[in-house]
Design a protein around this motif. Sequence first.
Motif, PDB file in Angstrom:
ATOM      1  N   SER A 143       0.824  -1.199   0.000  1.00  0.00           N
ATOM      2  CA  SER A 143       0.000   0.000   0.000  1.00  0.00           C
ATOM      3  C   SER A 143       0.853   1.243   0.000  1.00  0.00           C
ATOM      4  O   SER A 143       1.734   1.400   0.816  1.00  0.00           O
ATOM      5  CB  SER A 143      -0.896   0.021   1.236  1.00  0.00           C
ATOM      6  N   SER A 144       0.585   2.114  -0.952  1.00  0.00           N
ATOM      7  CA  SER A 144       1.265   3.393  -0.977  1.00  0.00           C
ATOM      8  C   SER A 144       0.279   4.506  -0.668  1.00  0.00           C
ATOM      9  O   SER A 144       0.506   5.662  -0.983  1.00  0.00           O
ATOM     10  CB  SER A 144       1.905   3.614  -2.357  1.00  0.00           C
ATOM     11  N   ALA A 145      -0.861   4.152  -0.066  1.00  0.00           N
ATOM     12  CA  ALA A 145      -1.948   5.096   0.115  1.00  0.00           C
ATOM     13  C   ALA A 145      -1.661   6.139   1.182  1.00  0.00           C
ATOM     14  O   ALA A 145      -2.270   7.189   1.193  1.00  0.00           O
ATOM     15  CB  ALA A 145      -3.228   4.344   0.475  1.00  0.00           C
ATOM     16  N   ALA A 146      -0.743   5.853   2.108  1.00  0.00           N
ATOM     17  CA  ALA A 146      -0.455   6.811   3.163  1.00  0.00           C
ATOM     18  C   ALA A 146       0.147   8.074   2.557  1.00  0.00           C
ATOM     19  O   ALA A 146       1.016   8.009   1.704  1.00  0.00           O
ATOM     20  CB  ALA A 146       0.509   6.190   4.171  1.00  0.00           C
ATOM     21  N   ARG A 147      -0.336   9.218   3.002  1.00  0.00           N
ATOM     22  CA  ARG A 147       0.117  10.494   2.473  1.00  0.00           C
ATOM     23  C   ARG A 147       1.386  10.955   3.183  1.00  0.00           C
ATOM     24  O   ARG A 147       1.517  10.829   4.400  1.00  0.00           O
ATOM     25  CB  ARG A 147      -0.968  11.561   2.674  1.00  0.00           C
ATOM     26  N   VAL A 148       2.305  11.522   2.416  1.00  0.00           N
ATOM     27  CA  VAL A 148       3.504  12.116   2.996  1.00  0.00           C
ATOM     28  C   VAL A 148       3.093  13.380   3.736  1.00  0.00           C
ATOM     29  O   VAL A 148       2.390  14.231   3.194  1.00  0.00           O
ATOM     30  CB  VAL A 148       4.538  12.455   1.898  1.00  0.00           C
ATOM     31  N   ILE A 159       5.724  -4.936 -10.250  1.00  0.00           N
ATOM     32  CA  ILE A 159       4.654  -4.181  -9.599  1.00  0.00           C
ATOM     33  C   ILE A 159       5.203  -2.900  -8.984  1.00  0.00           C
ATOM     34  O   ILE A 159       4.547  -1.852  -9.009  1.00  0.00           O
ATOM     35  CB  ILE A 159       3.930  -5.040  -8.532  1.00  0.00           C
ATOM     36  N   THR A 160       6.419  -2.950  -8.454  1.00  0.00           N
ATOM     37  CA  THR A 160       7.037  -1.731  -7.932  1.00  0.00           C
ATOM     38  C   THR A 160       7.203  -0.707  -9.051  1.00  0.00           C
ATOM     39  O   THR A 160       6.884   0.479  -8.883  1.00  0.00           O
ATOM     40  CB  THR A 160       8.407  -2.052  -7.293  1.00  0.00           C
ATOM     41  N   GLY A 184      10.993   7.366   3.373  1.00  0.00           N
ATOM     42  CA  GLY A 184      10.459   6.091   3.847  1.00  0.00           C
ATOM     43  C   GLY A 184       9.701   5.349   2.773  1.00  0.00           C
ATOM     44  O   GLY A 184       9.807   4.125   2.651  1.00  0.00           O
ATOM     45  N   LYS A 185       8.927   6.091   1.967  1.00  0.00           N
ATOM     46  CA  LYS A 185       8.126   5.444   0.925  1.00  0.00           C
ATOM     47  C   LYS A 185       8.996   4.837  -0.170  1.00  0.00           C
ATOM     48  O   LYS A 185       8.595   3.888  -0.831  1.00  0.00           O
ATOM     49  CB  LYS A 185       7.137   6.449   0.329  1.00  0.00           C
ATOM     50  N   VAL A 186      10.195   5.384  -0.352  1.00  0.00           N
ATOM     51  CA  VAL A 186      11.124   4.815  -1.342  1.00  0.00           C
ATOM     52  C   VAL A 186      11.956   3.703  -0.708  1.00  0.00           C
ATOM     53  O   VAL A 186      12.143   2.637  -1.299  1.00  0.00           O
ATOM     54  CB  VAL A 186      12.043   5.919  -1.912  1.00  0.00           C
ATOM     55  N   ALA A 187      12.458   3.948   0.509  1.00  0.00           N
ATOM     56  CA  ALA A 187      13.352   2.980   1.155  1.00  0.00           C
ATOM     57  C   ALA A 187      12.631   1.699   1.559  1.00  0.00           C
ATOM     58  O   ALA A 187      13.213   0.612   1.492  1.00  0.00           O
ATOM     59  CB  ALA A 187      14.002   3.620   2.385  1.00  0.00           C
TER      60      ALA A 187
END
Length: 196
Positions: free
Chosen positions: A7-12, A122-123, A82-85
Amino acid sequence: MTGATESSAARVVPGVPVLNAANALTALRLVLVPVFAASVVMSAMTHSGWRMAACLIFAVASATDLVDGWIARRFGLVTSVGKVADPIADKALTGAALVLLSWYDRLPWWVTVVILVRELGITGLRFWVIRHGVIAASRGGKVKTALQILAIAWYLWPMPAALAAVGPWIMAAAVLVTVATGFDYITQALRLRRPR
């Protein structure tokens, strides 16, 4: 590798420091990858003590992904770093485990290739559609993650022969769900990219 990564839904959140608890756990996971790999190599998949150590390190590293994602969302510590690492750490851990299991003839190479192509694909797909929307985590993605972790841990732990025979069945289920969810994410990505 994990549901948190799916999930990438969390907002920065602007202004969140890069040095925070969630990112520290992601960094720990990255640090544990070579430690895990060294333990597998030391075991040569024949030494029970080193195999148990490798399995425990893998389990701890996998657990950090669940915890760092929860901390980031719960306390608003989501950062671009964090979203990339996070997915990099996941792919490194899963990739190292699968490649080493295949290297020591515990897992067919085609299984490793199928899973890694799906994970990396998928990434890449997520980055391809990121301007159009987010490919949210699915239940299938979380099941996939759980099955992969369980299957890899099963192969790593020195099981009695009767129990070891269960490992390929768990991995077969992991591969099936991995491929099925891959097609599901491709469908989502194509919908997001479709002109409106």
